[in-house]
Scaffold this active site. Structure first.
Site, PDB file in Angstrom:
ATOM      1  N   GLU A 166       0.796  -1.229   0.000  1.00 49.11           N
ATOM      2  CA  GLU A 166       0.000   0.000   0.000  1.00 49.11           C
ATOM      3  C   GLU A 166       0.830   1.282   0.000  1.00 49.11           C
ATOM      4  OE1 GLU A 166      -3.094  -0.090   2.968  1.00 49.11           O
ATOM      5  OE2 GLU A 166      -4.171  -1.662   1.912  1.00 49.11           O
ATOM      6  N   GLU A 354      -5.284  -8.999   1.078  1.00 48.11           N
ATOM      7  CA  GLU A 354      -5.952  -8.690   2.353  1.00 48.11           C
ATOM      8  C   GLU A 354      -7.443  -8.561   2.107  1.00 48.11           C
ATOM      9  OE1 GLU A 354      -4.585  -5.232   4.530  1.00 48.11           O
ATOM     10  OE2 GLU A 354      -2.487  -5.681   4.059  1.00 48.11           O
TER      11      GLU A 354
HETATM   12  C1  NOJ Z   1      -4.326  -2.431   5.055  1.00 50.17           C
HETATM   13  C2  NOJ Z   1      -2.958  -2.511   5.662  1.00 50.17           C
HETATM   14  O1  NOJ Z   1      -2.077  -3.115   4.761  1.00 50.17           O
HETATM   15  C3  NOJ Z   1      -2.942  -3.216   6.990  1.00 50.17           C
HETATM   16  O2  NOJ Z   1      -1.711  -2.995   7.582  1.00 50.17           O
HETATM   17  C4  NOJ Z   1      -4.106  -2.765   7.847  1.00 50.17           C
HETATM   18  O3  NOJ Z   1      -4.055  -3.273   9.139  1.00 50.17           O
HETATM   19  C5  NOJ Z   1      -5.386  -3.180   7.167  1.00 50.17           C
HETATM   20  N1  NOJ Z   1      -5.467  -2.525   5.876  1.00 50.17           N
HETATM   21  C6  NOJ Z   1      -6.661  -2.832   7.935  1.00 50.17           C
HETATM   22  O4  NOJ Z   1      -6.769  -1.462   8.043  1.00 50.17           O
END
Ligand code: NOJ
Length: 451
Positions: A166, A354
């Site tokens: 990200e 994710e």
């Molecule tokens: C994206 C991120 O990569 C991760 O670190 C985070 O905990 C999750 N989203 C949830 O917000």
């Protein structure tokens, strides 16, 4: 029977700073998140929380991997802490740091769990931030060297490398509005430079990983951003949703997939780029565009999407629209159209790296953790992901976020995203109902989603 592709990698994901703890053990250097959480002048994190101990995975990883095995997980996406490996970012290697990941990777492999390694999930060595962090081009060779060290060390054991998690969140939240480390508030021009440096850093890392590990490895990047889905299942509306997803002129340009993927794959920004990006892009020499490397796959983090009508406008949510505990909209359709549209634009295989939701989980009187909202969320999102595969989108695997409850950045331990509950006072792990639901999904390769 409705099943996912053969050899589909069902897994879970987490990141070093969010779960490891051991923040100053065995020669690890400081990271910008250590500094941000320990800032003596400001409290950046809810409740003053830090990742000093987090879930203590650094010491408990063997038990955690054993629990993964009992749940039938086939993959674990974790990240490496750069300052554990190279404490100052660009100098001597800390063998103890490598040793920790050796043991983790070997434990995963011994349990038939595929290790998916992310190189950068936000815990930049502080020494590099002191030199400007992602705004200083010296980070490009430093990141490349770090990637090469890991590729050399883990070749033959790790097949999937993900360079940067990200970059959009790092840029917008960390350098744009300052609610994440390093806590800066820079201009749009500077943010455009950071995206370009991220793209060059990914490319340098990919080249150096391939040079040492060759055809044995696949290298991806994990961007995030706006993903839209149509209000109606008509060709016109679907087209509008596709266009809205990748339109830099609409809403927040920094929070788009294409701000980084267009650079890597098309070697340009498209016509919708805002002035700040255009001004900066005019200074990029052609030789730099030629250095861009197309990843082998794209990792996609999918949470909440934007609904778009057939005119291409965002649809306002009615009162009472379903929300997660941290007030994100529950929009399962994004799991169908998000991957589909990314594949349409870039033509590369995808990993869902994710997906999950935070819930107000607690231990019930019966000693268990019941999380029906998360079960419903997974159920709905995975049915939509199945539609994407049926439409021909090549999805290599799905990583649920997250295995354990963990440190949710500026929200500290307030948000619980795990399928396994963590009692932070004892660090005891309790699998939630959703963990067993997920186990059944994996065991049936998705068939139970349709019963
Ligand atoms: C994206 C991120 O990569 C991760 O670190 C985070 O905990 C999750 N989203 C949830 O917000």
């Amino acid at each position: 029977m409705n099943c996912f592709p053969e050899n589909f990698l069902w897994g879970v994901a987490c990141a070093s700073y969010q779960c490891e703890g051991a923040w100053d053990e065995d020669g690890k250097g400081r990271s910008i998140w250590d500094d941000f959480c320990h800032d003596p002048y400001a409290e950046h994190i809810r409740n003053g929380d830090t990742g000093d101990i987090a879930c203590d995975c650094y010491h408990r990883f063997r038990d955690d991997v054993a629990l993964m095995k009992t749940l039938g997980l086939k993959a674990y996406r974790f990240s490496v802490s750069w300052p554990r490996i190279i404490p100052d970012g660009d100098g001597a290697v800390n063998e103890a740091g490598l040793h920790y990941y050796d043991e983790l990777v070997d434990e995963l492999l011994a349990n038939d769990i595929e290790p998916l390694m992310t190189l950068y999930h936000w815990d930049l060595p502080s020494a590099l931030q002191d030199k400007g962090g992602w705004l200083n081009r010296e980070i490009i060779p430093a990141f490349g060297r770090y990637a090469e060290i890991l590729a050399e060390h883990f070749k033959g054991r790790v097949k999937y490398f993900m360079t940067i998690n990200e970059p959009q969140c790092v840029t917008v939240l960390g350098y744009g509005i300052g609610i994440h480390a390093p806590g800066l508030k820079l201009s749009d021009e500077k943010l455009a430079q950071i995206y370009h440096i991220f793209a060059l850093s990914h490319s340098e890392a990919q080249r150096r990983i391939k040079a040492v590990a060759g055809a044995d490895v696949q290298v991806g990047i994990v961007p995030c951003g706006r993903l839209c889905y149509p209000s109606m299942n008509t060709p016109e509306n679907k087209e509008a949703a596709y266009r809205a997803s990748f339109n830099l002129a609409k809403d927040r340009w920094g929070f788009t997939f294409n701000i980084i993927l267009d650079s890597l794959i098309f070697r340009r920004y498209d016509d919708s780029a805002p002035d700040a990006v255009r001004r900066f892009a005019a200074t990029i020499p052609p030789s730099e565009w030629e250095q861009m490397e197309t990843p082998d796959f794209i990792g996609v983090n999918v949470y909440s999407g934007d609904e778009v009508d057939c005119k291409g406008d965002f649809v306002r949510r009615p009162a009472g629209f379903p929300l997660t505990a941290n007030k994100w909209f529950v929009t399962p359709e994004v799991m169908h159209y998000g991957p589909l549209n990314l594949y349409r634009r870039y033509g590369l295989p995808l990993f869902i790296t994710e997906n999950g939701q935070s819930c107000n989980d607690r231990i019930f009187l019966d000693g268990k953790v019941h999380d029906p909202e998360r079960i419903d969320f997974l159920h709905r999102y995975l049915r939509e992901l199945h539609k994407a595969t049926e439409d021909g989108t090549p999805i290599l695997g799905y990583m649920q976020w997250s295995f354990l409850d963990n440190f949710e950045w500026s929200e500290g331990y307030n948000e619980r995203f795990g399928i396994v509950y963590v009692d932070y006072s004892t660090l005891q792990r309790i699998p939630k109902d959703s963990a067993f639901f997920y186990r059944n999904i994996i065991a049936s390769n998705g068939a139970v989603l349709f019963e």
